[in-house]
Design a protein around this motif. Structure first.
Motif, PDB file in Angstrom:
ATOM      1  N   ARG A  39       0.675  -1.200  -0.188  1.00  0.00           N
ATOM      2  CA  ARG A  39      -0.187  -0.106  -0.172  1.00  0.00           C
ATOM      3  C   ARG A  39       0.636   1.616   0.015  1.00  0.00           C
ATOM      4  NH1 ARG A  39      -1.680   0.392   4.615  1.00  0.00           N
ATOM      5  NH2 ARG A  39      -4.307   1.944   3.652  1.00  0.00           N
ATOM      6  N   ALA A  50       1.015   3.241   3.329  1.00  0.00           N
ATOM      7  CA  ALA A  50       1.182   2.579   4.513  1.00  0.00           C
ATOM      8  C   ALA A  50       3.239   3.039   4.395  1.00  0.00           C
ATOM      9  CB  ALA A  50       1.276   1.003   4.185  1.00  0.00           C
ATOM     10  N   GLY A  80       0.192 -11.291   4.270  1.00  0.00           N
ATOM     11  CA  GLY A  80      -0.209  -9.718   3.251  1.00  0.00           C
ATOM     12  C   GLY A  80      -0.478 -11.294   1.898  1.00  0.00           C
ATOM     13  N   LEU A 113      -4.586 -11.432   4.314  1.00  0.00           N
ATOM     14  CA  LEU A 113      -4.949 -10.517   4.490  1.00  0.00           C
ATOM     15  C   LEU A 113      -4.697  -9.931   2.904  1.00  0.00           C
ATOM     16  CD1 LEU A 113      -3.086  -8.628   7.522  1.00  0.00           C
ATOM     17  CD2 LEU A 113      -5.423  -9.622   7.721  1.00  0.00           C
ATOM     18  N   ASP A 114      -6.017  -8.812   2.166  1.00  0.00           N
ATOM     19  CA  ASP A 114      -6.177  -8.481   1.156  1.00  0.00           C
ATOM     20  C   ASP A 114      -5.154  -7.241   1.384  1.00  0.00           C
ATOM     21  OD1 ASP A 114      -5.747  -8.167  -1.793  1.00  0.00           O
ATOM     22  OD2 ASP A 114      -7.834  -7.445  -1.649  1.00  0.00           O
ATOM     23  N   ASP A 115      -4.658  -6.642   0.293  1.00  0.00           N
ATOM     24  CA  ASP A 115      -4.035  -5.663  -0.096  1.00  0.00           C
ATOM     25  C   ASP A 115      -2.810  -4.789   1.743  1.00  0.00           C
ATOM     26  OD1 ASP A 115      -4.149  -2.593  -0.581  1.00  0.00           O
ATOM     27  OD2 ASP A 115      -5.019  -1.379   0.470  1.00  0.00           O
ATOM     28  N   ALA A 116      -1.845  -6.085   1.580  1.00  0.00           N
ATOM     29  CA  ALA A 116      -1.189  -5.873   2.355  1.00  0.00           C
ATOM     30  C   ALA A 116      -0.096  -6.770   1.633  1.00  0.00           C
ATOM     31  CB  ALA A 116      -1.062  -6.504   3.628  1.00  0.00           C
ATOM     32  N   SER A 153       3.155  -6.779   6.814  1.00  0.00           N
ATOM     33  CA  SER A 153       1.295  -6.937   6.823  1.00  0.00           C
ATOM     34  C   SER A 153       1.001  -6.190   8.654  1.00  0.00           C
ATOM     35  CB  SER A 153       0.799  -8.553   6.836  1.00  0.00           C
ATOM     36  OG  SER A 153       1.868  -9.138   8.404  1.00  0.00           O
ATOM     37  N   GLU A 166       1.078  -2.070   6.987  1.00  0.00           N
ATOM     38  CA  GLU A 166       0.126  -2.140   6.534  1.00  0.00           C
ATOM     39  C   GLU A 166      -1.377  -2.308   6.966  1.00  0.00           C
ATOM     40  OE1 GLU A 166       0.998  -2.758   2.392  1.00  0.00           O
ATOM     41  OE2 GLU A 166       2.610  -4.093   2.996  1.00  0.00           O
ATOM     42  N   GLN A 167      -1.329  -3.517   8.314  1.00  0.00           N
ATOM     43  CA  GLN A 167      -2.520  -3.668   8.821  1.00  0.00           C
ATOM     44  C   GLN A 167      -2.575  -4.276   9.936  1.00  0.00           C
ATOM     45  OE1 GLN A 167      -5.340  -3.742   6.471  1.00  0.00           O
ATOM     46  NE2 GLN A 167      -4.910  -3.960   4.205  1.00  0.00           N
ATOM     47  N   ASP A 208      -4.806  -2.957  12.650  1.00  0.00           N
ATOM     48  CA  ASP A 208      -5.963  -3.266  13.425  1.00  0.00           C
ATOM     49  C   ASP A 208      -6.140  -4.970  12.578  1.00  0.00           C
ATOM     50  OD1 ASP A 208      -5.801  -1.127  14.370  1.00  0.00           O
ATOM     51  OD2 ASP A 208      -7.520  -0.766  12.046  1.00  0.00           O
ATOM     52  N   ALA A 209      -5.447  -5.684  11.664  1.00  0.00           N
ATOM     53  CA  ALA A 209      -6.045  -7.363  11.212  1.00  0.00           C
ATOM     54  C   ALA A 209      -5.341  -7.468  11.869  1.00  0.00           C
ATOM     55  CB  ALA A 209      -6.197  -7.054   9.891  1.00  0.00           C
TER      56      ALA A 209
END
Length: 336
Positions: A223, A226, A281, A307-310, A314, A317-318, A320-321
């Motif tokens: 991303r 990020a 990711g 995780l998508d979009d990572a 990860s 970039e993500q 929270d997830a």
């Protein structure tokens, strides 16, 4: 101007000039200052400990309820404890956290001619858990009055740190109650350019100028939003620092990327019996996402999270997830 005001103005000018001189001499101090800011935002404290023949630097948070699990977080190749701060910020009120720089990396001690491959680092991490994490976990249970019951230690590893975590969980099950592998290295994943470059003898993460710094960031992150913004002169300090690390990085790659132990984590995964998490990711350009299934074949008890979009980072970039997946591992994973 009155004398006091003159003194104050002179002191301020001297301080500014002093800071300017330090930055001009070593602009990497700006990177370190940003790391300190991130640590404070995450609510972590800094500490050091001597374990065996290495001094460890680590961040920690102890404001979780008594008896809460202790979560140990291991960073990856060319990384540092700061990579985990976004996830740590989201977990610190629930769990007690230990976020070290692995020996040889970050602010921890590096020794000439020492082995910093998977097996050697796994032994060091086991000692860290035994001497730092396990006493905290067990003390928390004792404080709750549960005599004879031990506290939980959760070991998380990202990339190279994931490979190390797999070896620790497999080889020292008495120290680790749950394990999470994020974008972990150590299996023969589907060919990608990063893996081919490593096998050819190069370091795709090597940084020597502005162009290779951009390449490094582009490989790690998917991303755009990020990707870290590193303005001058901090960028020049980071480039100079990474140039200095080139020989060490190649030495580590000889162990974990091209040597006989490069697949040791995948082989060890078959001996991991603890509740486990595998998180990747989907756009990882470093450790191809095919690796998640290779680890899962050895760890049928593991929960898989893609995780998508990572990309490879990860956990940044993500966050929270990633934090939610770790919470799921701890709260819903079946105890042994």
């Amino acid at each position: 101007m009155q004398p006091r005001k003159k003194i104050a103005a002179t002191t301020l000018v001297t301080a500014v000039l002093g800071v300017g001189a330090v930055v001009a001499t070593n602009p990497f101090v700006l990177v370190r200052a940003q790391f300190e800011r991130q640590r404070m935002v995450a609510g972590l404290e800094a500490d050091e400990v001597q374990i065996g023949d290495h001094r460890w630097a680590y961040a920690h948070a102890d404001d979780a309820p008594p008896g809460a699990p202790v979560v140990v977080m291991l960073h990856g190749f060319t990384g540092s404890k700061e990579n985990w701060y976004p996830v740590a910020e989201r977990l610190r009120s629930q769990y007690r956290l230990l976020v070290p720089d692995l020996p040889g990396w970050g602010e921890s001690e590096r020794q000439p001619d020492a082995d910093y491959g998977y097996a050697a680092q796994a032994q060091r991490v086991a000692q860290f858990i035994e001497q730092v994490a396990r006493p905290i976990a067990d003390e928390g249970i004792a404080d709750k009055g549960a005599s004879g019951t031990r506290g939980e230690v959760v070991l998380l590893g990202h990339s190279m740190g994931g490979g190390i975590a797999a070896l620790v969980a497999a080889g020292h099950p008495q120290l680790v109650d749950r394990v999470g592998l994020l974008n972990a290295s150590g299996v023969l994943f589907k060919d990608n350019q990063f893996g081919l470059d490593v096998l050819a003898g190069s370091n795709p993460f090597g940084v020597s100028d502005a162009a290779t710094l951009k390449r490094y960031i582009d490989i790690l992150f998917h991303r755009e939003a990020a990707k870290p913004w590193i303005p001058w002169p901090a960028s020049s300090g980071l480039i100079a620092f990474r140039r200095e690390q080139a020989q060490f990085e190649q030495q580590v790659l000889e162990h974990i990327g091209r040597g006989p132990e490069r697949f040791a984590p995948g082989e060890a995964a078959a001996r991991i019996a603890q509740p486990a998490l595998l998180l990747w990711g989907r756009q990882d350009q470093v450790i191809d996402p095919s690796a998640i299934d290779l680890f899962a074949q050895q760890m049928p008890q593991a929960t898989k999270v893609l995780l998508d979009d990572a990309g490879h980072m990860s956990l940044v970039e993500q966050p929270d997830a990633a934090a939610a997946a770790v919470t799921m591992l701890i709260e819903r994973g079946q105890p042994r």
